[in-house]
Design an enzyme around this catalytic site. Structure first.
Site, PDB file in Angstrom:
ATOM      1  N   GLY A  49      24.648  19.426 -50.555  1.00  0.00           N
ATOM      2  CA  GLY A  49      24.435  19.878 -51.621  1.00  0.00           C
ATOM      3  C   GLY A  49      23.025  20.341 -52.032  1.00  0.00           C
ATOM      4  O   GLY A  49      22.233  20.038 -51.490  1.00  0.00           O
ATOM      5  N   ASP A  87      26.876  11.374 -66.746  1.00  0.00           N
ATOM      6  CA  ASP A  87      26.054  10.718 -65.906  1.00  0.00           C
ATOM      7  C   ASP A  87      26.440  10.595 -64.267  1.00  0.00           C
ATOM      8  O   ASP A  87      25.708   9.677 -63.604  1.00  0.00           O
ATOM      9  CB  ASP A  87      26.022   9.041 -66.259  1.00  0.00           C
ATOM     10  CG  ASP A  87      27.546   8.493 -66.172  1.00  0.00           C
ATOM     11  OD1 ASP A  87      28.403   9.559 -65.756  1.00  0.00           O
ATOM     12  OD2 ASP A  87      27.767   7.519 -66.474  1.00  0.00           O
ATOM     13  N   GLU A 115      18.044  18.998 -35.470  1.00  0.00           N
ATOM     14  CA  GLU A 115      17.285  19.323 -36.773  1.00  0.00           C
ATOM     15  C   GLU A 115      17.641  18.749 -38.188  1.00  0.00           C
ATOM     16  O   GLU A 115      17.105  18.499 -38.980  1.00  0.00           O
ATOM     17  CB  GLU A 115      17.029  20.648 -36.594  1.00  0.00           C
ATOM     18  CG  GLU A 115      15.984  21.128 -37.772  1.00  0.00           C
ATOM     19  CD  GLU A 115      16.116  22.733 -37.843  1.00  0.00           C
ATOM     20  OE1 GLU A 115      15.491  23.314 -38.644  1.00  0.00           O
ATOM     21  OE2 GLU A 115      16.528  23.363 -36.799  1.00  0.00           O
TER      22      GLU A 115
END
Lengths: 232, 232
Positions: A49, A87, A115
């Site tokens: 994300g 929330d 990586e």
DNA sequence: CCAAAAGTGTTTATGATACACCCATGA
DNA sequence: TCATGGGTGTATCATAAACACTTTTGG
């Protein structure tokens, strides 16, 4: 009447994208997760994300984020849905738009160098994920299954030459159920989008299994008519 | 590796919702639009839109915005998709999440007092709408049609007692095509969710047509099994 | 020679489609 | 009496589902 809103900044929020990447290989259907690299929940498993930037649209953000976190690029992701519980992110009001793709795991494993803290997980052995990611994953899986029966997924996911058994395994993995071999083959043949080759793959049996490849022209010709590969 | 992002405010954007309300009545399938009350594009036709507030989620924003602009409340809207072209709103970077519902127009016309500049439009006579609203509408219509054949929409949209003809009209409107009367009736009857009453409606013919009502228990029992009303 | 996977057709059931005539009644 | 919409059933076709035995060959 008064205008509902002028444009001001009071209600600006962060917008994120979360990428749900399903991967298929000889072992089955997997999902890609990363160890989250920043607080909160740093170190926990998470979908890939990141935040939308002002100068890009959501599709572009999803591509950028996925590439940055996993090295994977040039795959087609589809937008799924927005998540907006007030929330859902404890730090700051953030809405997130989920994207998903199904890829051939082997084609992209090169990208997943050391990586990146990204790792494939078997669907049945998912670790806990942060925020509302479990819900995102579940919904994505439903969409994937619906798509698999409506539309012939899967051809992009196999090696160029593949056996009927491999194709059937793919569908069984995605659908999470066993299929009848004869019915499956009959169905696939009736679609008339495969070319049977004169080669056999002997890696899984002594008799050997014929290899097929995918007839790109016929496939494309049919795919916009929209054909269905309903298999049960 | 460095974290992709810290949380800062540089990339906060406005988030809007846009509501696509389809209405059904005896005249057919309509869509509700408003005269936009603020700049830019003030005075042009628009979907019912407004901005997400920090203390609400998207579903709540959609409800609030719809009520504020049309008086309509207590309807179930479904989230469709996010639109995020960088320049979709010329004033400021805004992403918008579309919502849609199909309602019985007559049940809610009370709400549409003079106070609101909202107006129903026949689907075939849509005026120009702002921004990317035409695309939102088109996509919503596709979803509506897909839902109509997969899931028995429509019962909430008719008066409590209705004739087979009315039910068929509803489906013909939504699907935009004529259906065979006998096949339609056979199909509906096979679902076994209607109760035939001993009353007739004589408003459209001399013979009169039997009225039906909807067997709520059977309907609910079946609807989570997920039954399909595939009608062609 | 045998274990292990490949390959192959038919039958049945179900649902989709196409199709045409009589009925009841108010005007 | 007739025009109008209401009501009804069947035959055909396509698709889905269930089902079992033979073939090949490396070990």
């Amino acid at each position: 009447m008064t205008p509902i809103h002028h444009y001001h900044n009071d209600d600006k929020v962060m917008v994120a994208v979360d990428c749900i990447i399903f991967g298929f290989d000889s072992e089955g259907l997997k999902i890609l997760l990363i160890k989250r690299g920043f607080e909160p929940e740093k170190g926990k498993w998470s979908l890939m994300g990141g935040f939308l930037k002002k100068e890009e649209n959501l599709d572009q953000a999803a591509d950028r984020v996925l590439k940055k976190l996993t090295g994977i690029s040039n795959i087609y992701m589809e937008q799924l849905r927005s998540y907006s519980k007030v929330d859902r992110d404890p730090v700051e009001r953030t809405i997130s738009v989920s994207y998903f793709a199904l890829i051939n795991k082997d084609d992209h494993d090169i990208d997943l160098t050391k990586e990146y803290d990204a790792q494939w997980f078997n669907l049945k052995e998912l670790p806990q994920t942060i925020f509302d990611h479990p819900e995102m994953i579940e919904r994505a899986l439903n969409v994937l299954r619906r798509k698999a029966v409506t539309y012939p997924l899967g051809f992009e996911l196999l090696p160029e030459k593949f056996t009927m058994r491999q194709l059937q395994d793919l569908y069984e993995c995605i659908l999470g159920q066993e299929l009848d071999k004869r019915n499956f083959i009959n169905k696939v043949n009736s679609l008339d989008i495969l070319i049977k080759l004169n080669e056999k793959d002997k890696s899984t049996s002594k008799k050997g299994a014929f290899l097929y490849k995918f007839d790109v022209e016929k496939y494309q010709a049919k795919s916009h008519e929209g054909f269905s590969l309903k298999i049960a």
